[in-house]
Write a protein that holds these residues in place. Structure first.
Motif, mmCIF file in Angstrom:
data_model
loop_
_atom_site.group_PDB
_atom_site.id
_atom_site.type_symbol
_atom_site.label_atom_id
_atom_site.label_comp_id
_atom_site.label_asym_id
_atom_site.label_seq_id
_atom_site.Cartn_x
_atom_site.Cartn_y
_atom_site.Cartn_z
ATOM 1 N N ALA A 48 -6.477 0.625 -5.192
ATOM 2 C CA ALA A 48 -7.398 1.442 -4.409
ATOM 3 C C ALA A 48 -7.455 2.888 -4.883
ATOM 4 N N GLY A 49 -6.734 3.212 -5.957
ATOM 5 C CA GLY A 49 -6.777 4.551 -6.509
ATOM 6 C C GLY A 49 -5.905 5.555 -5.792
ATOM 7 N N ARG A 50 -4.876 5.081 -5.050
ATOM 8 C CA ARG A 50 -4.028 5.987 -4.289
ATOM 9 C C ARG A 50 -2.803 6.463 -5.066
ATOM 10 N N CYS A 51 -2.492 5.817 -6.178
ATOM 11 C CA CYS A 51 -1.320 6.223 -6.947
ATOM 12 C C CYS A 51 -1.419 5.651 -8.358
ATOM 13 N N TRP A 52 -0.559 6.138 -9.241
ATOM 14 C CA TRP A 52 -0.500 5.678 -10.628
ATOM 15 C C TRP A 52 -1.873 5.753 -11.304
ATOM 16 N N THR A 53 -2.636 6.786 -10.988
ATOM 17 C CA THR A 53 -4.031 6.830 -11.424
ATOM 18 C C THR A 53 -4.179 6.931 -12.938
ATOM 19 N N LEU B 208 -0.758 -8.319 6.261
ATOM 20 C CA LEU B 208 -0.184 -7.074 6.047
ATOM 21 C C LEU B 208 0.746 -6.721 7.242
ATOM 22 N N ARG B 209 1.302 -7.336 7.040
ATOM 23 C CA ARG B 209 2.302 -6.998 8.053
ATOM 24 C C ARG B 209 3.538 -6.417 7.394
ATOM 25 N N ASP B 210 4.535 -6.027 8.135
ATOM 26 C CA ASP B 210 5.774 -5.478 7.602
ATOM 27 C C ASP B 210 5.506 -4.185 6.850
ATOM 28 N N LEU B 211 4.795 -3.239 7.509
ATOM 29 C CA LEU B 211 4.449 -1.973 6.892
ATOM 30 C C LEU B 211 5.556 -0.949 7.068
ATOM 31 N N ASP B 212 5.751 -0.126 6.033
ATOM 32 C CA ASP B 212 6.597 1.041 6.194
ATOM 33 C C ASP B 212 5.808 2.092 6.982
ATOM 34 N N PRO B 213 6.475 3.002 7.727
ATOM 35 C CA PRO B 213 5.749 3.948 8.591
ATOM 36 C C PRO B 213 4.702 4.771 7.865
ATOM 37 N N LEU B 214 5.041 5.398 6.737
ATOM 38 C CA LEU B 214 4.066 6.216 6.036
ATOM 39 C C LEU B 214 3.000 5.361 5.369
ATOM 40 N N GLU B 215 3.354 4.136 4.990
ATOM 41 C CA GLU B 215 2.383 3.214 4.430
ATOM 42 C C GLU B 215 1.307 2.909 5.453
ATOM 43 N N ALA B 216 1.690 2.734 6.710
ATOM 44 C CA ALA B 216 0.731 2.464 7.769
ATOM 45 C C ALA B 216 -0.264 3.619 7.915
ATOM 46 N N GLU B 217 0.206 4.858 7.774
ATOM 47 C CA GLU B 217 -0.691 6.000 7.855
ATOM 48 C C GLU B 217 -1.708 5.985 6.725
ATOM 49 N N LEU B 218 -1.262 5.625 5.524
ATOM 50 C CA LEU B 218 -2.195 5.527 4.403
ATOM 51 C C LEU B 218 -3.261 4.478 4.655
ATOM 52 N N LEU B 219 -2.858 3.334 5.191
ATOM 53 C CA LEU B 219 -3.829 2.279 5.479
ATOM 54 C C LEU B 219 -4.871 2.745 6.483
ATOM 55 N N GLU B 220 -4.427 3.462 7.510
ATOM 56 C CA GLU B 220 -5.340 3.916 8.551
ATOM 57 C C GLU B 220 -6.379 4.895 8.013
ATOM 58 N N SER B 221 -6.048 5.607 6.937
ATOM 59 C CA SER B 221 -6.981 6.584 6.374
ATOM 60 C C SER B 221 -7.800 6.007 5.220
ATOM 61 N N SER B 222 -7.687 4.706 4.981
ATOM 62 C CA SER B 222 -8.388 4.084 3.864
ATOM 63 C C SER B 222 -9.512 3.192 4.364
ATOM 64 N N ASP B 223 -10.213 2.559 3.397
ATOM 65 C CA ASP B 223 -11.260 1.591 3.733
ATOM 66 C C ASP B 223 -10.710 0.176 3.842
ATOM 67 N N VAL B 224 -9.384 0.032 3.785
ATOM 68 C CA VAL B 224 -8.759 -1.275 3.902
ATOM 69 C C VAL B 224 -8.727 -1.690 5.361
ATOM 70 N N PHE C 100 0.825 -1.213 0.000
ATOM 71 C CA PHE C 100 0.000 0.000 0.000
ATOM 72 C C PHE C 100 0.855 1.256 0.000
ATOM 73 N N ASN C 101 2.102 1.130 -0.423
ATOM 74 C CA ASN C 101 2.934 2.311 -0.586
ATOM 75 C C ASN C 101 2.541 3.085 -1.839
ATOM 76 N N THR C 102 2.992 4.323 -1.899
ATOM 77 C CA THR C 102 2.875 5.149 -3.090
ATOM 78 C C THR C 102 4.281 5.633 -3.438
ATOM 79 N N PRO C 103 4.454 6.270 -4.597
ATOM 80 C CA PRO C 103 5.781 6.810 -4.899
ATOM 81 C C PRO C 103 6.283 7.787 -3.846
ATOM 82 N N ASP C 104 5.375 8.425 -3.098
ATOM 83 C CA ASP C 104 5.791 9.380 -2.074
ATOM 84 C C ASP C 104 6.141 8.730 -0.740
ATOM 85 N N THR C 105 5.688 7.498 -0.495
ATOM 86 C CA THR C 105 5.941 6.859 0.800
ATOM 87 C C THR C 105 6.946 5.727 0.734
#
Length: 278
Positions: A142-147, A156-172, A122-127
């Motif tokens: 999920a429409g978060r990048c490469w649109t 889902l484990r082994d999350l990068d820190p900013l990736e975890a923030e994206l997950l928390e703000s999503s419907d995942v 669930f990373n993006t180019p920015d995270t």
């Protein structure tokens, strides 16, 4: 009396790419599973099996994202055609971003995505801290990048820190392995009425390394094979399964063949769950 297993007409869609390159690292996995007898294993169980290779002509200067989304466009067309012909699409892929093409063909707005992986992807180019496109597969879905590139795909484990923030703000919703048995059914129930189909995505490194090491990215604390098989069955009891994938298998890490054998069992379990879907 146990219900009889319904025979499935199956299309194995083989996408032998890793990071835009054919037949390297995890891109070797799909072919290895076939060479080890996966199709024969499913045929012996009574299913009818066809095989197609999803390929994309590239040269060494072709950017990986262009190759990835071209493969997804190709895959989406083949999944859609398979469904029209009454075939169940089971994707064997090196990378997880092939989910984009499969779900596009199934219908992204009404398809539940059940994602088994040791990473959230669930990373993006920015995270991202690695630049690994495959680590952005679910985020792109999920429409978060490469649109703009994603819009080129028909249908889902082994999350990068900013990736975890994206997950928390999503419907995942993420279920760690220790919560899967207790929480999966309730999580599936929340989706009822909101979706028409399920897509089952199994990155083989979701298995704990004690079950066998699927690739260089495998992380400890994963699922057991029995838990994963039970989860697939639970999904089939709740939803029609429209398609599935087994991904990210690098046979060079599977010295004793345990992950290959696990993949055979998972493929059979997916077809059994799909054949009995509501």
């Amino acid at each position: 009396m146990e219900p009889a297993l319904l025979i499935m007409d199956v299309l194995l869609l083989v996408v032998p790419y890793d990071s835009g390159v054919r037949d390297v690292r995890m891109g070797v996995g799909p072919g290895h599973l076939l060479e080890s007898g996966l199709a024969d294993h499913l045929i012996e169980a009574g299913h009818r099996v066809e095989i197609q290779i999803v390929d994309e002509p590239v040269d060494r200067l072709t950017p990986e994202p262009k190759t990835a989304f071209a493969l997804n466009s190709n895959l989406a067309r083949r999944v859609g055609a398979a469904r029209e012909d009454g075939l169940f699409p089971l994707v064997l892929a090196g990378n997880c971003y092939t989910a984009i093409g499969t779900v596009a063909a199934l219908g992204s707005r009404r398809t539940a995505v059940l994602w088994f992986d040791s990473h959230a992807d669930f990373n993006t180019p920015d995270t991202t801290v690695t630049g690994f496109l495959d680590g952005m597969g679910l985020a792109a879905l999920a429409g978060r990048c490469w649109t703009h590139l994603a819009a080129s795909v028909p249908g889902l484990r082994d999350l990068d820190p900013l990736e975890a923030e994206l997950l928390e703000s999503s419907d995942v919703r993420s279920l760690p392995p220790e919560e899967l048995r207790a929480e999966l059914d309730g999580s599936l129930a929340l989706l009822e009425g909101a979706v028409d189909l399920a897509y089952v995505h199994i990155d083989l490194d979701v298995l704990d390394p004690s079950e066998g090491r699927a690739n260089i990215l495998a992380a400890p604390g994963g699922l057991t094979l029995p838990d994963t098989l039970d989860a697939v069955s639970a999904i089939g009891r709740r939803f029609p399964i429209g398609g599935a994938a087994l991904t990210a298998y690098d046979p060079s890490f599977d010295e004793d063949g345990r992950v290959s054998r696990a993949a055979f069992r998972l493929a059979a379990a997916i077809l059994e769950a799909a054949s009995g879907s509501p």
